[in-house]
Design a protein around this motif. Structure first.
Motif, PDB file in Angstrom:
ATOM      1  N   ARG A   1     111.440  70.411  63.036  1.00 31.06           N
ATOM      2  CA  ARG A   1     110.980  71.798  62.971  1.00 31.06           C
ATOM      3  C   ARG A   1     109.513  71.921  62.567  1.00 31.06           C
ATOM      4  O   ARG A   1     108.820  72.838  63.015  1.00 31.06           O
ATOM      5  N   LEU A   2     109.024  70.992  61.741  1.00 28.13           N
ATOM      6  CA  LEU A   2     107.595  71.014  61.415  1.00 28.13           C
ATOM      7  C   LEU A   2     106.755  70.753  62.662  1.00 28.13           C
ATOM      8  O   LEU A   2     105.752  71.424  62.910  1.00 28.13           O
ATOM      9  N   ARG A   3     107.178  69.765  63.447  1.00 28.30           N
ATOM     10  CA  ARG A   3     106.451  69.456  64.679  1.00 28.30           C
ATOM     11  C   ARG A   3     106.535  70.626  65.660  1.00 28.30           C
ATOM     12  O   ARG A   3     105.585  70.901  66.401  1.00 28.30           O
ATOM     13  N   ALA A   4     107.677  71.295  65.677  1.00 24.95           N
ATOM     14  CA  ALA A   4     107.845  72.442  66.578  1.00 24.95           C
ATOM     15  C   ALA A   4     106.912  73.580  66.182  1.00 24.95           C
ATOM     16  O   ALA A   4     106.296  74.224  67.043  1.00 24.95           O
ATOM     17  N   LEU A   5     106.783  73.831  64.885  1.00 27.55           N
ATOM     18  CA  LEU A   5     105.875  74.880  64.421  1.00 27.55           C
ATOM     19  C   LEU A   5     104.427  74.526  64.766  1.00 27.55           C
ATOM     20  O   LEU A   5     103.654  75.377  65.202  1.00 27.55           O
ATOM     21  N   GLN A   6     104.078  73.273  64.570  1.00 27.14           N
ATOM     22  CA  GLN A   6     102.725  72.832  64.891  1.00 27.14           C
ATOM     23  C   GLN A   6     102.441  72.990  66.385  1.00 27.14           C
ATOM     24  O   GLN A   6     101.365  73.434  66.788  1.00 27.14           O
TER      25      GLN A   6
ATOM     26  N   ALA B   1     110.467  65.488  52.023  1.00 24.18           N
ATOM     27  CA  ALA B   1     110.734  65.256  53.442  1.00 24.18           C
ATOM     28  C   ALA B   1     109.608  65.828  54.301  1.00 24.18           C
ATOM     29  O   ALA B   1     109.198  65.224  55.294  1.00 24.18           O
ATOM     30  N   ALA B   2     109.106  66.991  53.900  1.00 24.89           N
ATOM     31  CA  ALA B   2     108.004  67.606  54.649  1.00 24.89           C
ATOM     32  C   ALA B   2     106.722  66.793  54.500  1.00 24.89           C
ATOM     33  O   ALA B   2     105.996  66.558  55.474  1.00 24.89           O
ATOM     34  N   PHE B   3     106.454  66.330  53.287  1.00 25.58           N
ATOM     35  CA  PHE B   3     105.236  65.548  53.067  1.00 25.58           C
ATOM     36  C   PHE B   3     105.297  64.212  53.806  1.00 25.58           C
ATOM     37  O   PHE B   3     104.269  63.696  54.270  1.00 25.58           O
ATOM     38  N   ASP B   4     106.503  63.653  53.928  1.00 18.55           N
ATOM     39  CA  ASP B   4     106.657  62.401  54.683  1.00 18.55           C
ATOM     40  C   ASP B   4     106.292  62.605  56.147  1.00 18.55           C
ATOM     41  O   ASP B   4     105.758  61.703  56.805  1.00 18.55           O
ATOM     42  N   VAL B   5     106.591  63.790  56.665  1.00 22.93           N
ATOM     43  CA  VAL B   5     106.236  64.100  58.053  1.00 22.93           C
ATOM     44  C   VAL B   5     104.716  64.185  58.191  1.00 22.93           C
ATOM     45  O   VAL B   5     104.133  63.681  59.157  1.00 22.93           O
ATOM     46  N   LEU B   6     104.070  64.810  57.227  1.00 22.74           N
ATOM     47  CA  LEU B   6     102.615  64.973  57.288  1.00 22.74           C
ATOM     48  C   LEU B   6     101.904  63.626  57.343  1.00 22.74           C
ATOM     49  O   LEU B   6     100.841  63.501  57.954  1.00 22.74           O
TER      50      LEU B   6
ATOM     51  N   ARG C   1      98.459  62.904  62.930  1.00 21.55           N
ATOM     52  CA  ARG C   1      97.011  62.666  62.984  1.00 21.55           C
ATOM     53  C   ARG C   1      96.269  63.942  62.605  1.00 21.55           C
ATOM     54  O   ARG C   1      95.250  63.912  61.916  1.00 21.55           O
ATOM     55  N   TRP C   2      96.765  65.067  63.096  1.00 20.46           N
ATOM     56  CA  TRP C   2      96.210  66.355  62.713  1.00 20.46           C
ATOM     57  C   TRP C   2      97.261  67.085  61.880  1.00 20.46           C
ATOM     58  O   TRP C   2      98.364  67.342  62.339  1.00 20.46           O
ATOM     59  N   GLN C   3      96.905  67.367  60.635  1.00 20.07           N
ATOM     60  CA  GLN C   3      97.840  68.014  59.727  1.00 20.07           C
ATOM     61  C   GLN C   3      97.548  69.504  59.597  1.00 20.07           C
ATOM     62  O   GLN C   3      96.392  69.902  59.453  1.00 20.07           O
ATOM     63  N   PRO C   4      98.593  70.320  59.610  1.00 21.92           N
ATOM     64  CA  PRO C   4      98.393  71.735  59.297  1.00 21.92           C
ATOM     65  C   PRO C   4      98.189  71.878  57.788  1.00 21.92           C
ATOM     66  O   PRO C   4      98.539  70.981  57.020  1.00 21.92           O
ATOM     67  N   ALA C   5      97.612  72.981  57.365  1.00 18.69           N
ATOM     68  CA  ALA C   5      97.500  73.268  55.937  1.00 18.69           C
ATOM     69  C   ALA C   5      98.878  73.704  55.449  1.00 18.69           C
ATOM     70  O   ALA C   5      99.523  74.561  56.072  1.00 18.69           O
TER      71      ALA C   5
END
Length: 204
Positions: A122-127, A154-159, A163-167
């Motif tokens: 879901r984090l990747r989907a939002l990005q 879990a969210a920080f592990d995704v970050l 390569r490009w991280q959202p704030a």
């Protein structure tokens, strides 16, 4: 931008509701897979990892999944053919999205710390939808390392993989937020009024 400039997505804001998790079905192999992920988390079980590995894989995962599957079977949402926790989490996300109907830049989604939909998915989907700012909202009023912290982990592990991280921002504990307290009071009041008797005492 020049005509040949790569296509860019508009800057949007993501709100990701984070809940605990649930198996995808009630059968023993699926429940075992879910329990292994859940009980392998060092935030949840804070004991010697080698000793716990032996206990988890030698005893618990050979005995607990079938019993837990029967328990999930009793509460499974037959209409949605899904876990009640996932059904409720989805509805929460949909209602919150509806509340932002006049804010097209806001996208609301939900994820599970253990199981599906995963936090990474879901984090990747939002990005991918153009969210350059994302608010993580662990759905636990009081802070706990076993809930709030591991959901954020879990969210920080995704970050780490992006390569490009959202704030990213995290929602702090809200157990004493007036709006939450009022909503809780209303829920309790409605529940009491629905009873066919008058309680002698209500403890909240």
């Amino acid at each position: 931008q020049p005509p040949d400039h790569p296509k860019t997505t508009p800057d949007k804001i993501g709100v990701l509701l984070l809940n605990l998790g649930t198996p995808d079905s009630t059968d023993t192999p699926t429940v075992r897979r879910y329990l292994k992920e859940f009980l392998s988390d060092s935030r949840v079980i804070e004991v010697n990892r080698a000793v716990w590995w032996l206990i988890l894989n030698g005893i618990i995962l050979n005995t607990r999944p079938k019993k837990s599957g029967h328990a999930y079977e009793k509460i499974w949402d037959r209409e949605a053919n899904d876990s009640p926790l996932r059904v409720i989490s989805r509805r929460q996300a949909e209602k919150l999205q509806a509340a932002f109907a006049d804010q097209p830049k806001v996208i609301v989604d939900f994820a599970m710390r253990y199981g599906n939909p995963s936090t990474e998915d879901r984090l990747r989907a939002l990005q991918a939808q153009g969210c350059q700012r994302i608010l993580l909202v662990p759905l636990y009023p009081q802070y706990s390392a076993t809930t709030t912290a591991t959901a954020n982990d879990a969210a920080f592990d995704v970050l780490k993989k992006l390569r490009w991280q959202p704030a990213v921002r995290t929602r702090p504990a809200y157990f004493d937020d007036p709006a939450y307290v009022a909503a809780l009071a209303t829920s309790i009041d409605e529940g009491v009024k629905a009873l066919d008797f008058t309680p002698d005492l209500i403890i909240t």
